[in-house]
Design a protein around this motif. Structure first.
Motif, PDB file in Angstrom:
ATOM      1  N   SER A 171       6.880  14.613   1.133  1.00 51.34           N
ATOM      2  CA  SER A 171       6.795  15.841   1.911  1.00 51.34           C
ATOM      3  C   SER A 171       5.392  16.397   1.683  1.00 51.34           C
ATOM      4  O   SER A 171       4.656  15.895   0.834  1.00 51.34           O
ATOM      5  CB  SER A 171       7.867  16.845   1.469  1.00 51.34           C
ATOM      6  N   TYR A 172       5.049  17.406   2.452  1.00 50.95           N
ATOM      7  CA  TYR A 172       3.728  18.002   2.257  1.00 50.95           C
ATOM      8  C   TYR A 172       3.799  19.497   2.446  1.00 50.95           C
ATOM      9  O   TYR A 172       4.712  20.025   3.064  1.00 50.95           O
ATOM     10  CB  TYR A 172       2.688  17.394   3.194  1.00 50.95           C
TER      11      TYR A 172
ATOM     12  N   VAL B  14       2.167   9.491   7.329  1.00 51.36           N
ATOM     13  CA  VAL B  14       3.007  10.019   8.407  1.00 51.36           C
ATOM     14  C   VAL B  14       4.351   9.289   8.409  1.00 51.36           C
ATOM     15  O   VAL B  14       5.416   9.913   8.461  1.00 51.36           O
ATOM     16  CB  VAL B  14       2.299   9.878   9.780  1.00 51.36           C
ATOM     17  N   SER B  15       4.311   7.977   8.319  1.00 56.37           N
ATOM     18  CA  SER B  15       5.537   7.172   8.314  1.00 56.37           C
ATOM     19  C   SER B  15       6.428   7.489   7.117  1.00 56.37           C
ATOM     20  O   SER B  15       7.642   7.654   7.257  1.00 56.37           O
ATOM     21  CB  SER B  15       5.165   5.684   8.320  1.00 56.37           C
TER      22      SER B  15
ATOM     23  N   SER C 270      -8.039   4.860   7.578  1.00 59.41           N
ATOM     24  CA  SER C 270      -7.313   4.442   8.781  1.00 59.41           C
ATOM     25  C   SER C 270      -6.002   3.729   8.440  1.00 59.41           C
ATOM     26  O   SER C 270      -5.110   3.650   9.273  1.00 59.41           O
ATOM     27  CB  SER C 270      -8.199   3.527   9.641  1.00 59.41           C
ATOM     28  N   GLN C 271      -5.868   3.214   7.239  1.00 54.80           N
ATOM     29  CA  GLN C 271      -4.611   2.607   6.799  1.00 54.80           C
ATOM     30  C   GLN C 271      -3.721   3.640   6.114  1.00 54.80           C
ATOM     31  O   GLN C 271      -2.507   3.629   6.281  1.00 54.80           O
ATOM     32  CB  GLN C 271      -4.885   1.479   5.798  1.00 54.80           C
ATOM     33  N   ILE C 272      -4.331   4.512   5.343  1.00 56.82           N
ATOM     34  CA  ILE C 272      -3.578   5.439   4.506  1.00 56.82           C
ATOM     35  C   ILE C 272      -2.878   6.524   5.322  1.00 56.82           C
ATOM     36  O   ILE C 272      -1.677   6.771   5.148  1.00 56.82           O
ATOM     37  CB  ILE C 272      -4.506   6.059   3.437  1.00 56.82           C
TER      38      ILE C 272
ATOM     39  N   LEU D   4       0.836  -1.205   0.000  1.00 60.96           N
ATOM     40  CA  LEU D   4       0.000   0.000   0.000  1.00 60.96           C
ATOM     41  C   LEU D   4       0.870   1.256   0.000  1.00 60.96           C
ATOM     42  O   LEU D   4       0.561   2.232  -0.692  1.00 60.96           O
ATOM     43  CB  LEU D   4      -0.963  -0.010   1.186  1.00 60.96           C
ATOM     44  N   SER D   5       1.964   1.248   0.757  1.00 61.92           N
ATOM     45  CA  SER D   5       2.884   2.389   0.768  1.00 61.92           C
ATOM     46  C   SER D   5       3.416   2.660  -0.635  1.00 61.92           C
ATOM     47  O   SER D   5       3.463   3.811  -1.085  1.00 61.92           O
ATOM     48  CB  SER D   5       4.067   2.122   1.704  1.00 61.92           C
TER      49      SER D   5
END
Length: 180
Positions: free
Chosen positions: A51-52, A42-43, A35-37, A4-5
């Motif tokens: 980045s954001y 963050v990780s 809840s998974q995404i 997923l990552s």
């Protein structure tokens, strides 16, 4: 990092997106909830893969728009070049078909017709996506070369179209078998 990552990095390699937009765009590709995404975002940000920037909004909470970093692109490139695992097949209808002998024929037909409707809807959606991908390809001045940013998207959409066409053929066969 999990699959997923890498899926999130794949989407971000195409364009910057908010967490909400990522959740929407990943739906046709992978089953994942907010809840998974969000914990993965963050990780990945802590690991330096994304980045954001904070986008101020009126009448809504501010949102984060994520962008893949060079480190994220390198990580994604390494992952893309490794062989994919065998596909996981998870379709509730498979078990229902296996035990179809327990069903009334009309109920079985109803189940297959509903799947047929779903597949037709998805087929139309993917055909629209294919047209949209062509518009995007032309807008970016890209060809159908493997290095074009739209090429993998094009192949994936074509695969989903073929999957839906195959599923529709199966539904038709199964309905014909139930009729005889």
């Amino acid at each position: 990092m999990n699959t997923l990552s890498y899926g999130l990095l794949s989407l971000l390699s195409f364009a910057p997106l908010s967490g909400y937009d990522l959740a929407q765009k990943i739906k046709p590709l992978w089953q994942a909830g907010h809840s998974q995404i969000y914990p993965l975002l963050v990780s990945m940000e802590q690991q330096g893969y994304i980045s954001y920037k904070l986008i101020k909004q009126v009448d809504k909470p501010d949102k984060k728009e994520y962008t893949i970093t060079e480190a994220g692109l390198m990580q994604l490139r390494q992952w893309v070049e490794t062989p994919a695992e065998h596909p996981v097949l998870r379709d509730e209808m498979h078990f229902k078909l296996y035990s179809l002998w327990l069903s009334e024929p009309e109920k079985a037909k109803e189940m297959l017709r509903k799947r047929e409707e779903f597949c037709m809807s998805e087929l139309n959606r993917y055909k629209d996506m294919l047209k949209g991908n062509e518009v995007l390809r032309e807008k970016r001045g890209e060809s159908h070369e493997p290095k074009a940013t739209t090429f993998g998207r094009y192949l994936l959409i074509r695969k989903r179209i073929m999957d839906m066409e195959s599923a529709l053929q199966f539904c038709k066969l199964a309905l014909e078998e139930l009729e005889s």
